[in-house]
Design a protein around this motif. Structure first.
Motif, PDB file in Angstrom:
ATOM      1  N   ALA A  69      46.647  26.978  28.280  1.00  0.00           N
ATOM      2  CA  ALA A  69      45.489  26.076  28.206  1.00  0.00           C
ATOM      3  C   ALA A  69      45.946  24.644  28.410  1.00  0.00           C
ATOM      4  O   ALA A  69      47.083  24.280  28.103  1.00  0.00           O
ATOM      5  N   VAL A  70      45.024  23.826  28.932  1.00  0.00           N
ATOM      6  CA  VAL A  70      45.268  22.398  29.153  1.00  0.00           C
ATOM      7  C   VAL A  70      44.257  21.605  28.348  1.00  0.00           C
ATOM      8  O   VAL A  70      43.050  21.918  28.361  1.00  0.00           O
ATOM      9  N   GLY A  71      44.718  20.577  27.669  1.00  0.00           N
ATOM     10  CA  GLY A  71      43.824  19.664  26.963  1.00  0.00           C
ATOM     11  C   GLY A  71      43.874  18.289  27.593  1.00  0.00           C
ATOM     12  O   GLY A  71      44.946  17.675  27.678  1.00  0.00           O
ATOM     13  N   CYS A  72      42.731  17.809  28.082  1.00  0.00           N
ATOM     14  CA  CYS A  72      42.628  16.433  28.598  1.00  0.00           C
ATOM     15  C   CYS A  72      42.151  15.562  27.441  1.00  0.00           C
ATOM     16  O   CYS A  72      40.992  15.658  27.032  1.00  0.00           O
ATOM     17  N   PRO A  91      42.007  27.920  30.622  1.00  0.00           N
ATOM     18  CA  PRO A  91      40.886  27.026  30.320  1.00  0.00           C
ATOM     19  C   PRO A  91      41.348  25.582  30.167  1.00  0.00           C
ATOM     20  O   PRO A  91      42.483  25.322  29.749  1.00  0.00           O
ATOM     21  N   VAL A  92      40.463  24.662  30.518  1.00  0.00           N
ATOM     22  CA  VAL A  92      40.740  23.229  30.402  1.00  0.00           C
ATOM     23  C   VAL A  92      39.712  22.621  29.452  1.00  0.00           C
ATOM     24  O   VAL A  92      38.502  22.798  29.631  1.00  0.00           O
ATOM     25  N   PHE A  93      40.204  21.908  28.448  1.00  0.00           N
ATOM     26  CA  PHE A  93      39.342  21.285  27.442  1.00  0.00           C
ATOM     27  C   PHE A  93      39.431  19.768  27.553  1.00  0.00           C
ATOM     28  O   PHE A  93      40.437  19.218  28.015  1.00  0.00           O
ATOM     29  N   ASN A  94      38.378  19.093  27.121  1.00  0.00           N
ATOM     30  CA  ASN A  94      38.387  17.629  27.104  1.00  0.00           C
ATOM     31  C   ASN A  94      37.669  17.136  25.860  1.00  0.00           C
ATOM     32  O   ASN A  94      37.337  17.909  24.965  1.00  0.00           O
ATOM     33  N   THR A 312      36.740  29.694  23.559  1.00  0.00           N
ATOM     34  CA  THR A 312      36.707  28.800  24.720  1.00  0.00           C
ATOM     35  C   THR A 312      35.498  27.870  24.707  1.00  0.00           C
ATOM     36  O   THR A 312      35.154  27.272  25.729  1.00  0.00           O
ATOM     37  N   LYS A 313      34.841  27.753  23.581  1.00  0.00           N
ATOM     38  CA  LYS A 313      33.698  26.843  23.477  1.00  0.00           C
ATOM     39  C   LYS A 313      34.128  25.433  23.833  1.00  0.00           C
ATOM     40  O   LYS A 313      35.089  24.895  23.286  1.00  0.00           O
ATOM     41  N   GLY A 314      33.432  24.807  24.771  1.00  0.00           N
ATOM     42  CA  GLY A 314      33.759  23.454  25.188  1.00  0.00           C
ATOM     43  C   GLY A 314      34.684  23.375  26.380  1.00  0.00           C
ATOM     44  O   GLY A 314      34.968  22.273  26.863  1.00  0.00           O
ATOM     45  N   ALA A 315      35.157  24.518  26.906  1.00  0.00           N
ATOM     46  CA  ALA A 315      35.995  24.485  28.109  1.00  0.00           C
ATOM     47  C   ALA A 315      35.152  24.064  29.304  1.00  0.00           C
ATOM     48  O   ALA A 315      34.001  24.465  29.443  1.00  0.00           O
ATOM     49  N   VAL A 316      35.720  23.254  30.190  1.00  0.00           N
ATOM     50  CA  VAL A 316      34.952  22.720  31.319  1.00  0.00           C
ATOM     51  C   VAL A 316      34.975  23.642  32.530  1.00  0.00           C
ATOM     52  O   VAL A 316      34.188  23.456  33.461  1.00  0.00           O
ATOM     53  N   ASN A 317      35.852  24.638  32.525  1.00  0.00           N
ATOM     54  CA  ASN A 317      36.050  25.454  33.732  1.00  0.00           C
ATOM     55  C   ASN A 317      36.071  26.947  33.444  1.00  0.00           C
ATOM     56  O   ASN A 317      36.552  27.725  34.281  1.00  0.00           O
TER      57      ASN A 317
END
Length: 399
Positions: A69-72, A91-94, A312-317
Motif C-alpha cells: 500500500a501507498v500513503g500520500c 491501494p493508494v490512500f491520501n 480499503t475505505k478511503g482508497a483512491v484507486n
C-alpha cells in the motif's frame, strides 16, 4: 530492509500510529530521493509514505513486489500512477480533509492582503518610502468572492468569507449544496464577470488544465484578484503575467505552479517573480503544524487498518471495503481480475484445501475485484502458493 519507508519529513504523528500498532520497522527520509536512489530505498518495503515530491511511476511500482500500500500524506495523488498500482493490487490512500482549514485560512489571508495592496506597501516601506495612500485599497466586506470548485476547501472558505461580510458565489461541475448564503453561479464565465476575488479549488488533470487562460482572464472583472491554491496546471502562467501587467488582474496569489523546484535551494522559474502585486508561496497551503499532524495520523491509520485487516475505505484507486472484525482463524486478502466466475474459482480452491469460509466481502472497481475472506482452518504455504498461482489472481496476502 524496512517494512515501512517514509519520505519528505512526514510528521512524527505517523510514526506514533505505526508504533502503537506494533509496526516498528520504519525508515525515514527528510526529503524526496533522486530517481537513481529511490528503488534501493524501497526494496522490500511493504508500506510507503510520500508527499508531493516523491513520484512512484508504473515502472517503479512494477519493480516492488513486496509493496502492499501507498500513503500520500497530502491531498493530491497525482505523483503516483494510481492505475498501475491498482492493477498490481496496491491501494493508494491520501488525506483529503486534514489540511482543509489551513488552506482556507491562507487563501482568505491572501485575499485580504491583496485587496489592501499590502505586498506593494510592504515592499515600498522596505525601500524607504512611506506611502499612506488609500488608492486601490479595499475592505473585504461587501466584496464578491467567486469560488471555483466547491469541495472540502472551497466550502469551508465560503463560510469563513461570509463571516467577514463577503458575498460568496461558486461554480462546480457537480451540483453542490451551498453553505450559508453562498449561491451557485450560472457558469464559470458568469462567476468571473461578477467576482472581486476569484479563488481556485479544483483537481488536476486534463479537464482543468489551463481553465484560467487568456480568454478566461479577459472575461474576468477588471482589477479582480486571482488566487490559486489547487494545482499548478490550472492557470496559464504566461497569460496571467500579461493580465497582471495590463491591469486586467489587480493582484494574484499562487501557492502551486506547473513546474515546482525539487529542493530548497532551487529557485522558482516563473515570469511572475518580481511583480509587486503577486504573492508567490512555495506550496505551503497545508503546511501548518496542525494540518501536518492531522495528515500524519489520518494516512497512517488508513495504512495500518489495511495492513492489519484489509480495510480499503478511503482508497483512491481501489474497491472500498470497510472495517469488519475477523470472523475466522485467518483472513485472506485476494485481488483478482474482474471476470465472471472469479469468486467461485476462489471459493472452490479454498474448499479443495479443506478451508471453511466464515465470512466474505467482495467489491469490484474497473478491471479488478477485491475480496476479504475469513476462514477456519490452516492456511499453509501450499494454500497461499495455489492461490497466488491461479490465473485470475492479481495478488493474495494473509493477515
Amino acid at each position: 530492509m524496512a517494512q515501512i519507508v517514509l519520505f519528505e519529513n512526514i510528521h512524527p504523528s505517523a510514526r506514533e500510529v505505526f508504533t502503537a500498532a506494533g509496526l516498528t520497522d520504519i525508515a525515514t527520509y527528510s526529503s524526496a530521493l533522486p530517481s537513481a536512489e529511490i528503488f534501493d530505498a524501497l526494496r522490500g518495503a511493504e508500506l510507503v509514505g510520500i508527499r508531493s515530491r516523491t513520484h512512484l511511476d508504473a515502472d517503479l511500482i512494477g519493480r516492488l513486489p513486496a509493496l502492499r500500500a501507498v500513503g500520500c500524506f497530502c491531498i493530491g495523488t497525482n505523483q503516483v500512477d494510481v492505475n498501475s498500482a491498482m492493477l498490481r493490487g496496491v491501494p493508494v490512500f491520501n488525506a483529503p480533509f486534514s489540511n482543509t482549514r489551513s488552506v482556507a485560512e491562507l487563501v482568505l489571508a491572501e485575499a485580504i492582503l491583496l485587496l489592501r495592496r499590502v505586498p506593494e506597501k510592504n515592499n515600498r516601506v522596505h525601500l524607504g518610502h512611506w506611502d499612506k495612500s488609500a488608492a486601490g485599497a479595499f475592505e473585504a466586506r461587501g466584496k464578491t468572492l467567486g469560488i471555483v470548485g466547491y469541495g472540502n476547501i472551497g466550502s469551508q472558505l465560503s463560510t469563513l468569507a461570509e463571516s467577514l461580510g463577503m458575498r460568496v458565489i461558486y461554480h462546480d461541475v457537480e451540483a453542490k449544496l451551498p453553505l450559508g448564503n453562498a449561491r451557485p453561479a450560472g457558469s464559470l464565465q458568469d462567476l468571473l464577470a461578477q467576482s472581486d476575488v476569484v479563488t481556485l479549488h479544483v483537481p488536476g488533470g486534463k479537464a482543468t488544465e489551463n481553465i484560467i487562460n487568456a480568454q478566461a482572464l479577459a472575461a474576468t472583472k477588471r482589477g479582480a484578484i486571482l488566487i490559486n491554491a489547487s494545482r499548478g496546471t490550472v492557470v496559464d502562467i504566461a497569460a496571467l503575467h500579461a493580465a497582471v501587467q495590463s491591469g486586467q488582474i489587480g493582484g494574484a496569489a499562487l501557492d502551486v505552479f506547473p513546474t515546482e523546484p525539487k529542493s530548497v535551494d532551487e529557485p522558482l522559474d516563473s515570469p511572475l517573480r518580481g511583480l509587486l502585486n503577486v504573492i508567490l508561496t512555495p506550496h505551503i497551503g497545508g503546511s501548518t503544524q496542525e494540518s501536518q499532524e492531522n495528515i500524519g495520523r489520518e494516512v497512517a491509520e488508513k495504512l495500518v487498518r489495511f495492513f492489519q485487516s484489509g480495510t480499503t475505505k478511503g482508497a483512491v484507486n481501489f474497491p472500498e471495503l470497510p472495517y469488519q472484525d475477523a470472523g475466522g482463524n485467518r483472513r485472506l486478502l485476494h485481488v483478482h481480475r474482474n471476470l465472471p466466475g472469479a469468486l467461485g474459482s476462489l471459493d472452490n480452491l479454498l474448499a479443495e484445501h479443506g478451508l471453511n469460509i466464515v465470512s466474505q466481502r467482495l467489491q469490484t472497481q474497473g478491471e479488478i475485484g477485491y475480496v476479504i475472506t475469513d476462514v477456519d482452518g490452516e492456511v499453509s504455504d501450499i494454500v497461499m502458493a495455489a492461490l497466488r498461482a491461479h490465473p485470475i489472481t492479481v495478488r493474495c496476502d494473509l493477515v
